[in-house]
Design a protein around this motif. Sequence first.
Motif, PDB file in Angstrom:
ATOM      1  N   LEU A 115       0.821  -1.205   0.000  1.00 11.43           N
ATOM      2  CA  LEU A 115       0.000   0.000   0.000  1.00 11.43           C
ATOM      3  C   LEU A 115       0.853   1.252   0.000  1.00 11.43           C
ATOM      4  O   LEU A 115       1.928   1.289   0.594  1.00 11.43           O
ATOM      5  CB  LEU A 115      -0.913   0.017   1.229  1.00 11.43           C
ATOM      6  CG  LEU A 115      -2.023  -1.027   1.298  1.00 11.43           C
ATOM      7  CD1 LEU A 115      -2.789  -0.896   2.599  1.00 11.43           C
ATOM      8  CD2 LEU A 115      -2.969  -0.897   0.116  1.00 11.43           C
ATOM      9  N   THR A 116       0.350   2.276  -0.669  1.00 10.65           N
ATOM     10  CA  THR A 116       0.930   3.613  -0.608  1.00 10.65           C
ATOM     11  C   THR A 116      -0.176   4.564  -0.147  1.00 10.65           C
ATOM     12  O   THR A 116      -1.335   4.155   0.009  1.00 10.65           O
ATOM     13  CB  THR A 116       1.454   4.061  -1.981  1.00 10.65           C
ATOM     14  OG1 THR A 116       0.341   4.158  -2.900  1.00 10.65           O
ATOM     15  CG2 THR A 116       2.482   3.076  -2.525  1.00 10.65           C
ATOM     16  N   ALA A 117       0.184   5.817   0.042  1.00 16.27           N
ATOM     17  CA  ALA A 117      -0.815   6.781   0.520  1.00 16.27           C
ATOM     18  C   ALA A 117      -1.992   6.894  -0.437  1.00 16.27           C
ATOM     19  O   ALA A 117      -3.130   7.071  -0.004  1.00 16.27           O
ATOM     20  CB  ALA A 117      -0.160   8.149   0.727  1.00 16.27           C
ATOM     21  N   VAL A 118      -1.741   6.783  -1.744  1.00 14.46           N
ATOM     22  CA  VAL A 118      -2.842   6.954  -2.701  1.00 14.46           C
ATOM     23  C   VAL A 118      -3.640   5.674  -2.926  1.00 14.46           C
ATOM     24  O   VAL A 118      -4.737   5.715  -3.464  1.00 14.46           O
ATOM     25  CB  VAL A 118      -2.327   7.496  -4.060  1.00 14.46           C
ATOM     26  CG1 VAL A 118      -1.839   8.915  -3.923  1.00 14.46           C
ATOM     27  CG2 VAL A 118      -1.239   6.605  -4.637  1.00 14.46           C
ATOM     28  N   THR A 119      -3.100   4.509  -2.525  1.00 14.78           N
ATOM     29  CA  THR A 119      -3.842   3.262  -2.709  1.00 14.78           C
ATOM     30  C   THR A 119      -4.379   2.698  -1.392  1.00 14.78           C
ATOM     31  O   THR A 119      -5.039   1.673  -1.385  1.00 14.78           O
ATOM     32  CB  THR A 119      -2.954   2.187  -3.374  1.00 14.78           C
ATOM     33  OG1 THR A 119      -1.800   1.935  -2.553  1.00 14.78           O
ATOM     34  CG2 THR A 119      -2.498   2.638  -4.749  1.00 14.78           C
ATOM     35  N   SER A 120      -4.112   3.371  -0.290  1.00 16.24           N
ATOM     36  CA  SER A 120      -4.610   2.917   1.015  1.00 16.24           C
ATOM     37  C   SER A 120      -6.138   2.912   1.040  1.00 16.24           C
ATOM     38  O   SER A 120      -6.799   3.745   0.416  1.00 16.24           O
ATOM     39  CB  SER A 120      -4.076   3.839   2.113  1.00 16.24           C
ATOM     40  OG  SER A 120      -4.763   3.639   3.322  1.00 16.24           O
ATOM     41  N   GLY A 121      -6.687   1.967   1.811  1.00 19.41           N
ATOM     42  CA  GLY A 121      -8.139   1.930   1.970  1.00 19.41           C
ATOM     43  C   GLY A 121      -8.681   3.177   2.639  1.00 19.41           C
ATOM     44  O   GLY A 121      -9.822   3.575   2.395  1.00 19.41           O
ATOM     45  N   LEU A 122      -7.869   3.827   3.476  1.00 17.70           N
ATOM     46  CA  LEU A 122      -8.290   5.071   4.123  1.00 17.70           C
ATOM     47  C   LEU A 122      -8.522   6.166   3.083  1.00 17.70           C
ATOM     48  O   LEU A 122      -9.526   6.877   3.122  1.00 17.70           O
ATOM     49  CB  LEU A 122      -7.240   5.509   5.154  1.00 17.70           C
ATOM     50  CG  LEU A 122      -7.528   6.793   5.937  1.00 17.70           C
ATOM     51  CD1 LEU A 122      -8.841   6.695   6.699  1.00 17.70           C
ATOM     52  CD2 LEU A 122      -6.390   7.106   6.898  1.00 17.70           C
ATOM     53  N   THR A 123      -7.589   6.299   2.158  1.00 16.06           N
ATOM     54  CA  THR A 123      -7.761   7.249   1.053  1.00 16.06           C
ATOM     55  C   THR A 123      -9.003   6.916   0.248  1.00 16.06           C
ATOM     56  O   THR A 123      -9.772   7.798  -0.162  1.00 16.06           O
ATOM     57  CB  THR A 123      -6.521   7.235   0.145  1.00 16.06           C
ATOM     58  OG1 THR A 123      -5.379   7.617   0.908  1.00 16.06           O
ATOM     59  CG2 THR A 123      -6.675   8.182  -1.027  1.00 16.06           C
TER      60      THR A 123
END
Length: 464
Positions: A423-431
């Motif tokens: 996961l990266t910041a742009v692919t995180s479930g939170l995003t």
Amino acid sequence: MEQDDRKLFVLDTNVLLHEPLAIYSFKEHDVVVPMTVLEELDLIKDRKRDVSRDARVAIRALEDILGGTTTPEQIVQGVPLPIREDHGDVSGTLSIFPDHQIEFTIGSMPGDNNDNRIINTALHLQQLHQPRKVVLVTKDINMRLKAKGAGIQHVEDYRTDQLIDDIRFLTKGFHRFDGDFWAHTDDVTTESNGRHTVHSVPLDKLGDDMFYTNQYLLDEGRDFCGRIIEKTPTELKFLDLGQERLLNLEAWGIRPKNIYQGMAMQALLDPDIDLVILTGPAGCGKTLLAMAAALELVVERGKYEKVIVTRNTPEIAESIGFLPGTEEEKMAPWLAAITDTLEVLHKNDVNPSGSMNYIMDKANIQFKSINFMRGRSIQNSVVLLDECQNLTASQIKTMITRMGEGTKLICSGNLAQIDSNYLTAVTSGLTYIVERFKDFDGSANVYLNGVVRSRLAEFAEENL
């Protein structure tokens, strides 16, 4: 379409683990799955980890297309992908490449690991299908670098499910106007509904910015604050909150230290908002506000029956069985942030330890593992889902769909502290949920701007 115009996408294992139905995401282009990928999925599918479910879903999706009466020759040549309800533009083929049967040419990567075998497959197909465009798709950054170095001309990350290109564009949950808000418009309609005051202003007076339901509005002054409650093509209706009123909100003895915490607390205490998403740097107060609001709603106001606290456990602890005790006791090490928060909330009591035990019982606080949430239906509860940045979109969907009638879900996380390999910041479930739920009238999102934990934490966040 000419054959040369159709690309050939070679998928790495981590793409199918990230999105098990990724084979349907390439529209008119053809998809190749190397045999090595199937072997890796087979090794993963029986592990006692959440990712094993994704491996099984991917294997079943492949079997649905390639199983039955399909001959081995057809599987190698390519089987047409069926059109799905949510992928109506699919017209390519799916094939399995028998990479274990190929003697790769000189210049290939050493075949001593699976990544290299997949890279060699892409190199072989690139040479075989020239001048057709062959693309290796992988979420592994190092593998993308290796593939480029090995001579693969087109290497890409899997971005089909990526909603934003840069984390700087992520919705913060509030919009700040330059100067004084009321200077932007002189056409205002105001109506009172009990204690609440609602203003209506024309959209064309507010510029070209995008506005969303339950988005907060601020200006550069110290007085104005509102929350959008309705948006039409021509008009924006917002609830007049006022910064002073928000800063005087209180939950379990905790008051907001800045306007961002004030907006978050307003959303947390609002019974009409079923999902609250809190993002922000370490030390901005996400967990403290969530826990204080949960105790206020359960114990003081009696709106809910219990508090359920859960989070995803690190890779090394996805199976919590090695820890002694009950499920709650096993989860305690991973939920130390919650117990730390409870200590802060009761540090001034005569007997803090006794107070904590009393509140744990009174509020019926339960520590649960996210691994055992699938299939449950949670009713009349406040659910705290901490460390959401380490969850995939699929995992967060699993959690949200567990929420039954009368349940409030609070998701929190810091996108700068992602521990997952894929996961990266742009692919995180939170995003993903921040963007997907930004215009849902039952949810609110607040980015807590500013570190309030300590001056040491604030300096570290800004300078390290």
